[in-house]
Structures are given as structure tokens and as C-alpha cells.
Design a protein around this motif. Structure first.
Motif, mmCIF file in Angstrom:
data_model
loop_
_atom_site.group_PDB
_atom_site.id
_atom_site.type_symbol
_atom_site.label_atom_id
_atom_site.label_comp_id
_atom_site.label_asym_id
_atom_site.label_seq_id
_atom_site.Cartn_x
_atom_site.Cartn_y
_atom_site.Cartn_z
ATOM 1 N N CYS A 51 0.826 -1.210 0.000
ATOM 2 C CA CYS A 51 0.000 0.000 0.000
ATOM 3 C C CYS A 51 0.861 1.260 0.000
ATOM 4 O O CYS A 51 0.478 2.285 -0.569
ATOM 5 C CB CYS A 51 -0.919 0.007 1.218
ATOM 6 N N TYR A 52 2.015 1.187 0.631
ATOM 7 C CA TYR A 52 2.866 2.373 0.730
ATOM 8 C C TYR A 52 3.507 2.768 -0.597
ATOM 9 O O TYR A 52 4.012 3.878 -0.731
ATOM 10 C CB TYR A 52 3.977 2.123 1.758
ATOM 11 N N TRP A 55 1.185 5.812 -2.212
ATOM 12 C CA TRP A 55 0.210 6.617 -1.482
ATOM 13 C C TRP A 55 0.510 8.104 -1.544
ATOM 14 O O TRP A 55 -0.406 8.922 -1.472
ATOM 15 C CB TRP A 55 0.098 6.148 -0.042
ATOM 16 N N ILE A 56 1.756 8.493 -1.694
ATOM 17 C CA ILE A 56 2.086 9.916 -1.702
ATOM 18 C C ILE A 56 3.191 10.169 -2.711
ATOM 19 O O ILE A 56 4.098 9.335 -2.862
ATOM 20 C CB ILE A 56 2.487 10.384 -0.285
ATOM 21 N N GLN A 131 -3.215 3.342 9.517
ATOM 22 C CA GLN A 131 -2.267 3.757 8.490
ATOM 23 C C GLN A 131 -2.924 3.794 7.115
ATOM 24 O O GLN A 131 -2.763 4.762 6.356
ATOM 25 C CB GLN A 131 -1.074 2.802 8.466
ATOM 26 N N MET A 135 -3.762 6.908 4.511
ATOM 27 C CA MET A 135 -3.345 6.954 3.106
ATOM 28 C C MET A 135 -4.528 7.230 2.197
ATOM 29 O O MET A 135 -4.444 8.037 1.266
ATOM 30 C CB MET A 135 -2.707 5.626 2.697
ATOM 31 N N TRP A 138 -5.593 10.819 2.351
ATOM 32 C CA TRP A 138 -4.695 11.703 1.606
ATOM 33 C C TRP A 138 -4.983 11.644 0.112
ATOM 34 O O TRP A 138 -5.028 12.673 -0.565
ATOM 35 C CB TRP A 138 -3.239 11.336 1.867
ATOM 36 N N GLN A 139 -5.159 10.435 -0.414
ATOM 37 C CA GLN A 139 -5.415 10.285 -1.835
ATOM 38 C C GLN A 139 -6.706 10.993 -2.247
ATOM 39 O O GLN A 139 -6.743 11.684 -3.267
ATOM 40 C CB GLN A 139 -5.487 8.796 -2.201
#
Length: 552
Positions: A51-52, A55-56, A131, A135, A138-139
Motif C-alpha cells: 500500500c505504501y 500513497w504519496i 495507516q 493513506m 490523503w489520496q
């Protein structure tokens, strides 16, 4: 304190892959089926790592100011030139694209499948869920800000099911708020592993989103909660070197600073930061991909705390870089400065003269494409000399996403909008100003909500310059007549300095001798519908229920 995101792209790719079906990028396809992988806590942790991976995007931080009056991007393919000059359209591929739901699709799958795993610790499970919710928030926040309402998607089985209309902007905002409010109490105050989101990160997103949406009470509350964590503080400057702490933040030696709430970590092997190389000017082998503008220089106060246009400021238009707020030198590489090149040679930066010693100047703005067209270069993240980055195209430079100075500035803005001038606002601003070697706020001059608002906006712009805030700020801020600030600062001509470099001058800040003339970089236009980006036409074509933003 764990505050970094460190992603193994190899591990992430082994867990999840991009769907072959392009439809809205919303149809989930896991590389490994849930029936065979979602058995243990270890399986859940592996999927969390996946997932990380998306995410950003720290590239947005470096480029986003190019969509504002303080930044410029010359290369069309990099996606920000048209955002800055108003040339956006749905069919133009050279516009930054945030309409990608792959990451959200993965978050949905994680949150659905983690319920099938038995955990020895409910707190560990909650932290993982927190967590991923952070994420996902944020998306959606990024998409909602750039496009307005977007579909709040589920894990659809078919492309036909994924043909859904846009939710309203208000509905998406409420979804973001709900996600964050649920996630924050689930999260550990300090991340249990490097590379994981902690409570400070989620609170930072809560604060930023609330401030952008104008929900000042919520933004102030989040800022106070960040401060109460007791984990963060400004990186101090040395007594004899104003802004040294500020400058250190963006260099390798500042990567462990208590000021950094979250940064994207890069190394030189698995996940290098090649974008740093694009920031250097042409003579250093860079592309000048994103550069500051004269407009930003004009915003810095003089060292006495007066703006350049105030009586008694001491501003000399022939030497605009002299006697300015020390953060300017820590943020902008301007002509006349000493510079240690990647070849180890000490030179004077010259972006004013077409020739140097009878030879073409490689940094002449009117010359090659890779020379900065504004004659200025960002100083943040740019190390000097041949050994600072072993390879600037594979740099171990970390990109800061959230830092404590933003918390102080957001508190100051929200508190002033709610209650007007008060001691806590002045304390927050002075903490930032003192770190930079600047005098305290003049309470007599900035004694009303309106005058203090002007100062807070200027302070926010210069403190966070080059970190991706200005585009959003000028879209959300209004002038005293209720007009969106972007309509003023993004309509007109973007210009650069004209002059020469006096090599006989011993004071670097006075070597640039600027004439009264300026040269055109580009003409810019901002109309009301430019508040939002156009949804790329390819997605409109794939989903008949999507409605394009007005004006495109």
C-alpha cells in the motif's frame, strides 16, 4: 522517532500489480489472491508494505509551486507549465494527472481483507487500519482539491460496476474527515517501524485539509494536538549563522531533524531521488525543471523587518538580493552568489550575462532550454561540490512532506481567522522568524485581523517556498474585495531580472547589478474555472457517467 517512508519497490511490486484494465483504474486485481495470502499477521504486513508504494508523491511537492506566481516550469512534458500559465485543457496530455485510483483500490482491498486475519494484538491491527485509512484520506484529499468531486469507489468486480458518477466535493470532504477522525486514535503516537505513518502524520493531514477547506476550528485543533505530542520542534539555527537550521533541514545532514514530521526517504540503490538533479541549473548538468521567480524575491522582507516598499527599508532596486531575510539565500540561488560546482570549482553564479570571459554563458536564460528561464534556481535540496551526492541523478535526498513550521503557520492563520490578533499567534510567528534571524512581529503595525492576515500569508509563502503550498494558497485566499488571489497574481506577465554581474564586488549579495528593465518569461492567464484541473479526457471517454469540470 520514526517519521520516514521507505519503500522497497521490488517488494511492493511482488505483492500488487497495475490492472491491465484501464477503466478508471478502479477495478482491483491482486497479484496474489486473498484466499492464499490473507492468513497471518505477516501477510497483512506485506500487503501494507504494498500500500505504501503509491500513497504519496513527493514529485508534487517539488513541482507544485510552478503552478503559482512564485514558481515556473519550462518543460511541457513535466506537466506543470500549462497549470501555471492557464493553458490547461482536458485533451492536453502535458498537464499533471492526479486522476489515478490504483492506490485507493489497493487500500480498499487491504481494509476488506484484514478482517479475515486473526491478530494477537488488537492494537497492532488497529494501527495498520489507521495507516491505510490515513493513506486513503490523503489520496482523496489530493483528488478532491485538484478536481473537485470525484467518485468514492469500492472494490468493483467488473468494469461495468465501476461506471459510477462523481460524488460532490462536499461528500468527498466529509469522507476524508471521517477517515482521518477514525484513523487518528488507532495510530501509534510514534511509528513502530521506520516507514510507517504515525499519529503526527494523520494529524498533519487533518490540519492541512481543514485549513484548505476553511474549517479553521478543526485546523487549529489539529495543530494544537500535533504540538501536544511533544515530538516536534523547529531545527535551531546557530547564534552566528541566521537561518542555518532552516537551510540544514533540506540537506542530508538535516534528515534526522525533530522538525520533520514526515519525509519520503531515498537512498542511492533501491529508491533514489533523481528529481534533485533536474533542479540544478544547466552549467551543473541539471534541467532547471522547476525554478523560483522574481515575484518570490519581492516578497522577502529586509533584515530590519520592513517590506521592500516601505519607507526606511533600505531596499536598493539595483541590488535586490542585498540585506534581505536570510531565508532568501537558503531558498534561492541568485546571481552574484559564490557556488561550488559539481566539478569542485568555486564560481560566481551568473544568470544575467550572455557571455562570460568571451564565451557563451551556459546559464544564460535566453540560451539553451536547460538554463533557468527566470535566472533563479531553488537552493533547497541542492548540495554543493563533487562529493555531496555521489551521483546527483541517484541522490539520497529526502523530500519533506510535513514539518513543524507548517504546524505553527497553520495555527497562526486559523487562530487569527477565528479570533483575530492574540499573543499565541505572535508567539508562533516569532518562533519561526527568530529561527531565521528576523526581528519579532511589530504588534503595532500588525494589530488587526486584516493586517496580521497579510503578514501571515507572506510569512507562510517565504517559509514554505518551493515546498508545494503556494498554488493551493492563492486558490483559497481572497483579497479584501472577495476576489480569489490567483486572479490577481496569475494574470499578467511573468518576468525576470535584467542586468550584469560585477565580479569586482566583494559582497556577493551586491554583485548582481539590476537595471530598470525586465525580460518576459511568459504571459499568464487565470480564469475562474482554472480553480480545478480538467479531468483527463481518457477517463471521460471510459466512463459515460463522469462529467467534466466546467470550462473544459
Amino acid at each position: 522517532m520514526k517519521k520516514y517512508i521507505y519503500i522497497s519497490v521490488i517488494a511492493a511490486a511482488s505483492l500488487m500489480h497495475v490492472s491491465c484494465d484501464d477503466f478508471l483504474d478502479t477495478v482491483p486485481h491482486d497479484a496474489l489472491s486473498p484466499e492464499t495470502t490473507w492468513k497471518t499477521e505477516s501477510d497483512a504486513d506485506k500487503f501494507l508494505t504494498g500500500c505504501y508504494s503509491k500513497w504519496i508523491d513527493d514529485g508534487t511537492v517539488l513541482y507544485a509551486d510552478c503552478g503559482s506566481d512564485i514558481g515556473y516550469s519550462h518543460h511541457l512534458h513535466e506537466g506543470w507549465k500549462y497549470i501555471g500559465n492557464g493553458g490547461m485543457s482536458a485533451g492536453v496530455s502535458e498537464v499533471a494527472n492526479f486522476y489515478d485510483f490504483n492506490a485507493i483500490r489497493n487500500f480498499n482491498d487491504f481494509l476488506a481483507n484484514i478482517e479475515n486475519v486473526e491478530f494477537t494484538s488488537q492494537a497492532k491491527k488497529d494501527d495498520m487500519i489507521g495507516q491505510v485509512k490515513t493513506m486513503r484520506a490523503w489520496q482523496y484529499f489530493e483528488k478532491n482539491w485538484y478536481y473537485g468531486g470525484v467518485p468514492i469507489i469500492e472494490s468493483y468486480e467488473t468494469a461495468e460496476e465501476a461506471q459510477v458518477p462523481r460524488n460532490t466535493e462536499a461528500e468527498v470532504k466529509e469522507f476524508i474527515y471521517k477517515e482521518l477522525d477514525e484513523a487518528i486514535p488507532m495510530l501509534n503516537i510514534d511509528a513502530v517501524e521506520a516507514g510507517r505513518i504515525n499519529r503526527g502524520v494523520a494529524l498533519s493531514i487533518k490540519m492541512r485539509s481543514a485549513l484548505y477547506y476553511g474549517d479553521y476550528a478543526r485546523a487549529k485543533q489539529a495543530a494544537v494536538e500535533i504540538a501536544k505530542l511533544g515530538l516536534y520542534d523547529l531545527e535551531p539555527s546557530s547564534v552566528d549563522n541566521p537561518a542555518s537550521g532552516y537551510k540544514k533541514l533540506f540537506l542530508i545532514e538535516g534528515q534526522q531533524s525533530k522538525e520533520i514530521i514526515f519525509s519520503v526517504v531515498h537512498d542511492q540503490v533501491i529508491m533514489s531521488n533523481w528529481m534533485v538533479a533536474t533542479m540544478y541549473n544547466n552549467a551543473d548538468g541539471g534541467w532547471s525543471s522547476m525554478v523560483p521567480t522574481k515575484n518570490l524575491v519581492d516578497m522577502y522582507e529586509m533584515t530590519n523587518g520592513l517590506t521592500k516598499d516601505e519607507a526606511g527599508s533600505g531596499y536598493d532596486p539595483a541590488h535586490p538580493f542585498y540585506n534581505r531575510d536570510p531565508r532568501m539565500a537558503a531558498t534561492i540561488l541568485y546571481p552574484g552568489r559564490n557556488w561550488l560546482t559539481i566539478d569542485g570549482e568555486v564560481v560566481v553564479i551568473n544568470t544575467l550575462d550572455e557571455e562570460i570571459d568571451g564565451k557563451s554563458n551556459p546559464n544564460d536564460p535566453s540560451g539553451v532550454d536547460n538554463a533557468s528561464k527566470t535566472g533563479l534556481t531553488w537552493a533547497k535540496y541542492l548540495g554543493t561540490g563533487p562529493t555531496y551526492y555521489a551521483d546527483m541523478w541517484n541522490a539520497n535526498a529526502n523530500t519533506i512532506m510535513f514539518r513543524y513550521a507548517e504546524t505553527l503557520l497553520s495555527f497562526a492563520e486559523a487562530k487569527n481567522e477565528l479570533d483575530g490578533p492574540c499573543d499565541s499567534v505572535y508567539v508562533a510567528l516569532n518562533k519561526i522568524r527568530f529561527r531565521a534571524g528576523m526581528p519579532s512581529v511589530d504588534k503595532g503595525k500588525y494589530s488587526t485581523k486584516e493586517t496580521l492576515r497579510e503578514l501571515i500569508r507572506r510569512e507562510r509563502t517565504v517559509e514554505l517556498a518551493g515546498e508545494g503550498f503556494r498554488r493551493v494558497d492563492i486558490l483559497r485566499w481572497k483579497d479584501n474585495n472577495g476576489k480569489v488571489l490567483a486572479e490577481t497574481v496569475l494574470n499578467g506577465e511573468l518576468k525576470r531580472y535584467v542586468g550584469t554581474v560585477n565580479y569586482d564586488e566583494t559582497v556577493p549579495e551586491k554583485r548582481a547589478v539590476i537595471s530598470e528593465d525586465t525580460e518576459l518569461v511568459e504571459k499568464r492567464v487565470f480564469v475562474s474555472h482554472n480553480r480545478y484541473l480538467p479531468i483527463p479526457q481518457e477517463y471521460i471517454d471510459l466512463n459515460s457517467k463522469l462529467v467534466q469540470n466546467p470550462g473544459y
